[in-house]
Design a protein around this motif. Structure first.
Motif, mmCIF file in Angstrom:
data_model
loop_
_atom_site.group_PDB
_atom_site.id
_atom_site.type_symbol
_atom_site.label_atom_id
_atom_site.label_comp_id
_atom_site.label_asym_id
_atom_site.label_seq_id
_atom_site.Cartn_x
_atom_site.Cartn_y
_atom_site.Cartn_z
ATOM 1 N N LEU A 1 3.629 -2.194 7.459
ATOM 2 C CA LEU A 1 4.146 -2.571 6.112
ATOM 3 C C LEU A 1 3.063 -2.994 5.226
ATOM 4 C CD1 LEU A 1 6.722 -3.171 4.193
ATOM 5 C CD2 LEU A 1 6.579 -5.537 5.145
ATOM 6 N N THR A 2 2.509 -1.800 4.830
ATOM 7 C CA THR A 2 1.295 -1.920 3.956
ATOM 8 C C THR A 2 1.830 -2.061 2.522
ATOM 9 O OG1 THR A 2 1.088 0.188 3.555
ATOM 10 C CG2 THR A 2 -0.259 -0.352 5.450
ATOM 11 N N ASP A 3 0.820 -2.316 1.562
ATOM 12 C CA ASP A 3 1.125 -2.217 0.055
ATOM 13 C C ASP A 3 2.015 -1.388 -0.331
ATOM 14 O OD1 ASP A 3 0.343 -5.081 -0.102
ATOM 15 O OD2 ASP A 3 -1.939 -4.471 -0.971
ATOM 16 N N GLU A 4 1.310 -0.162 0.030
ATOM 17 C CA GLU A 4 1.965 1.211 -0.146
ATOM 18 C C GLU A 4 3.424 1.397 0.282
ATOM 19 O OE1 GLU A 4 1.341 5.959 0.388
ATOM 20 O OE2 GLU A 4 -0.063 4.561 1.385
ATOM 21 N N ALA A 5 3.517 0.688 1.560
ATOM 22 C CA ALA A 5 4.993 1.098 1.998
ATOM 23 C C ALA A 5 5.769 -0.078 1.348
ATOM 24 C CB ALA A 5 4.882 0.613 3.580
ATOM 25 N N LYS A 6 5.441 -1.205 0.942
ATOM 26 C CA LYS A 6 6.192 -2.248 0.339
ATOM 27 C C LYS A 6 6.708 -1.720 -1.084
ATOM 28 C CE LYS A 6 3.869 -6.300 2.120
ATOM 29 N NZ LYS A 6 2.985 -7.376 1.733
ATOM 30 N N GLU A 7 6.077 -0.769 -1.567
ATOM 31 C CA GLU A 7 6.280 -0.309 -3.001
ATOM 32 C C GLU A 7 7.257 1.022 -2.893
ATOM 33 O OE1 GLU A 7 2.702 0.453 -5.507
ATOM 34 O OE2 GLU A 7 2.112 -1.546 -5.093
ATOM 35 N N ALA A 8 7.121 1.521 -1.573
ATOM 36 C CA ALA A 8 7.872 2.640 -1.508
ATOM 37 C C ALA A 8 9.180 2.480 -1.362
ATOM 38 C CB ALA A 8 7.298 3.632 -0.317
ATOM 39 N N GLU A 9 10.248 3.301 -2.117
ATOM 40 C CA GLU A 9 11.657 3.187 -1.839
ATOM 41 C C GLU A 9 12.055 3.639 -0.458
ATOM 42 O OE1 GLU A 9 15.668 4.240 -4.414
ATOM 43 O OE2 GLU A 9 13.948 3.567 -5.437
ATOM 44 N N GLY A 10 12.957 3.012 0.296
ATOM 45 C CA GLY A 10 13.402 3.634 1.602
ATOM 46 C C GLY A 10 13.744 2.629 2.488
#
Length: 179
Positions: A163-172
């Motif tokens: 759960l990186t910052d990129e993953a947090k922002e990604a819609e999924g």
């Protein structure tokens, strides 16, 4: 095969595009379409997600048994996700992989042309991928960035391992071990 004739015409010689695989893809398309129409896309996706989770668990168990491991490594997860799609006639390939995520591309859906206009069927990919990744990694998030079902020319699927910052922002959708 038994020879079946009607009015002296052999039916097995007719050019009818019907065999088991096409028939079952048509059945799945019909079910998903009815669900989308009757209860809405979100609820239909949820229903298909449950089925995908069950199938993901079965597939995960099969690969772990055959590989004789209790958990798949991240490299094995990436290979298994690609292999399972290949086995069911998808054309998934790894675009990139790093310690945080793997990105897949695909230009052939296992549902074939039956997937067009049926985005709920993409929950099968999301949940199978998410279940396998989470059961072996503890966590996964799957994003369906592009899908053939929604009218894109190809699929672009990202599986996050952390759960990186990129993953947090990604819609999924997020997946957790044991859930």
């Amino acid at each position: 095969m038994n020879e079946i004739k009607v009015n002296n015409i052999r039916l097995d010689h007719l050019s009818i595009p019907l065999e088991r695989d096409t028939f079952f893809r048509s059945v799945i398309r019909g079910i998903s379409g009815q669900l989308e129409d009757l209860i809405g896309l979100d609820e239909a996706s949820g229903f298909i997600s449950i089925v995908g989770q069950e199938i993901g668990t079965e597939i995960n168990d099969s690969y772990k048994k055959e590989l004789q491991v209790s958990k798949l490594s991240r490299d094995q997860i990436c290979g298994v996700l690609q292999d399972l799609k290949t086995r069911i006639k998808g054309n998934f390939h790894i675009i990139s992989v790093d310690e945080n995520k793997v990105i897949f591309g695909n230009n052939t859906c296992p549902f074939g042309d039956k997937v067009h206009g049926r985005p709920s069927l993409c929950m099968m990919t999301s949940n199978v991928f998410g279940t396998i990744a989470a059961e072996n990694n503890g966590y996964a998030k799957v994003t369906l960035d592009k899908t053939i079902a929604r009218g894109d020319k190809y699929c672009h699927v990202t599986v996050y391992f952390q759960l990186t910052d990129e993953a947090k922002e990604a819609e999924g959708r997020e997946y957790y071990e044991g859930s």
